[in-house]
Scaffold this active site. Structure first.
Site: not given
Ligand code: GLN
Length: 488
Positions: A76, A151, A175
């Site tokens: 990420k 996210s 997330s």
């Protein structure tokens, strides 16, 4: 190509394939799919091929290799890597290059993993749909007209579409778990302090935790084991020893109790409730005892989170001022230093991030601090105590991860409805406990089948038990990693 991480690792180890062929296979898939999915922000073609060749050379010459040797992992883009850029999907960090690797990157690389690229996220990890990325939305491989969740939506989309063996995400209020649920994969948030946050761009420092997104529970257990543990560079990392969670994963605990909160049964899509009901049957067939537990503060989790998380975010994001870090306005109209900060930040941050900064500044300001921030911290303690009481009656708490399956891109426009996606996940972070989302079937009512997930939560530092029970559920429901039909 086999898709789960442990099989990929075993095939390389056994000489069925090479690390180089594995990396080449994933790169081919990434370059075929990423223009549709936008899961990756940056792909490390040359570097991952070179790393694979180095692993193959070691294996060929009999040099011992680590437990993740040759396995391609996506990261990420709010976890810093020396390779490439770290943007947090924000214009303010558009060209930021980190001079150091996050602890998790160091540890996974030492275990032989290969970082194949950086994945998209909601800007600064604030969001539940990956629609706030500065460089375009991420799509769900099960139905590209729908969101992958957020996210960590780029990581979830990449794993679900088999563009990497596994991915790293971060979870401040859901997330990792919510996108895993919407993309039909496993998403694991360890207890606060288990995994070093050093090198994770801070959002809510008392809530953030790095964790894996994978096809199978065993993959998550292995990644967790390789990256967890004390780190002197993160003062909030826990000194607790990290138990071996991989060996013995197959031993289902002989007797365990599954807690079912009444409060987790309202307002869910019918397919989500049905998935939880099926999970209850699986647990019963394993001999687990079902117990009712009471979590009356479930409903205030979102309002508590949206005081604490923005308060911490507005302090953490103050460092992006266009002087030391980040985009600096090109405008020559700035009258003074304050104006230069204001213009740079107004240009660099997107709307949702600006909303959080304003919210956080407001709840911390003199006169409102007691009414909002202090009060939220008091509620936080009550939420923690509520979980402590529940865990005297059960070993894990079962419920939905998210109230619905993936919604259409652009389908949720008001912030409050978006925030409600995390109603079942935020309290895990508020209480600092651990949670995992597991694939639990499909919602067949929307045209294409859309994955739904269930969540298991356990007491802080009860990862070994949580992972064993999650693994037993995965085996009981015959869960095999499935690749979305829309992806060739
Ligand atoms: N969706 C939540 C938010 O927008 C949680 C995000 C996260 O866990 N990083 O803040």
């Amino acid at each position: 190509m086999t898709s789960d991480l442990v099989s990929v690792r075993d095939d390389i180890r056994a000489g069925v394939t090479t690390a180089r062929a594995t990396v080449d296979g994933y790169l081919t898939r990434i370059h075929a799919q990423n223009s549709t999915l936008n899961a990756f922000h940056e792909v490390f073609d040359d570097e991952s091929r070179a790393a694979a060749d180095a692993i193959d050379a070691k294996i060929a010459s009999g040099v011992p290799v680590g437990p993740l040797a040759g396995v391609p992992i996506a990261v990420k883009d709010n976890i810093v890597t020396r390779m490439g850029r770290t943007t947090c999907s924000s214009r303010i960090l558009e060209n930021y290059r980190s001079p150091f690797d996050a602890t998790v990157i160091e540890r996974l690389t030492a275990a032989g993993a290969i970082m194949i690229g950086k994945t998209n996220l909601d800007e600064f990890a604030m969001g539940s749909s990956c629609e706030t990325c500065a460089w375009g939305v991420v799509r769900n491989p099960w139905d590209p007209s729908r969101v992958p969740g957020g996210s960590s939506g780029g990581s979830a989309s990449a794993v679900a579409a088999d563009l990497c063996a596994a991915a790293l995400g971060s979870d401040t209020g859901g997330s990792i778990r919510q996108p895993a649920s919407l993309c039909g994969i496993v998403g694991f948030k360890p207890s606060f302090g288990r995994v070093s946050r050093y090198g994770l761009v801070a959002f809510g420092s008392s809530l953030d935790q790095i964790g894996p997104l994978t096809h199978r529970v065993r993959d998550s257990a292995l990644l967790y084991q390789c990256m967890a543990g004390d780190d002197h560079r993160d003062s909030t990392s826990a000194p607790h020893a990290v138990e071996d969670v991989v060996t013995g994963l197959d031993e289902t605990p002989r007797r365990f109790r599954v807690g079912l909160p009444l409060q987790y049964r309202k307002g869910n899509a019918p397919a989500v409730d049905a998935a939880v009901m099926r999970a209850i049957e699986h647990f019963r067939s394993m001999g687990a005892e079902m117990v009712d537990v009471d979590l009356p503060l479930t409903d205030v989790g979102i309002s508590t989170y949206y005081v604490i998380a923005p308060a911490e975010a507005c302090s953490n994001l103050a460092r992006f001022d266009g002087i030391r870090y980040g985009h600096r306005t090109q405008s020559t109209s700035a009258r003074d230093l304050f104006d230069l900060y204001a213009q740079s930040r107004a240009e660099g941050f997107g709307g949702e991030v600006q909303r959080r900064i304003m919210l956080g500044t407001y709840v911390l300001s003199a006169g409102y601090y007691d009414a909002y921030y202090r009060r939220a911290l008091q509620v936080r303690r009550l939420i923690k105590e509520e979980f402590d009481r529940a865990f005297t009656k059960c070993d894990v708490i079962l419920g939905p991860t998210s109230p619905t399956a993936a919604f259409p891109l652009g389908g949720v426009t008001d912030p409050l409805s978006m925030y409600m996606c995390d109603v079942y996940t935020v309290n895990t972070n508020i209480a600092g406990i651990c949670g995992i989302s597991l694939p639990a079937g499909f919602d067949e009512s929307c045209g294409r089948p859309l994955p739904v997930g269930i969540q298991l939560q356990a007491q802080a530092f009860a990862e070994p038990l949580l992972l064993k029970i999650a693994h037993a559920y995965e085996v009981a429901q015959g869960g095999r990693a499935r690749i979305p039909a829309s992806i060739p």
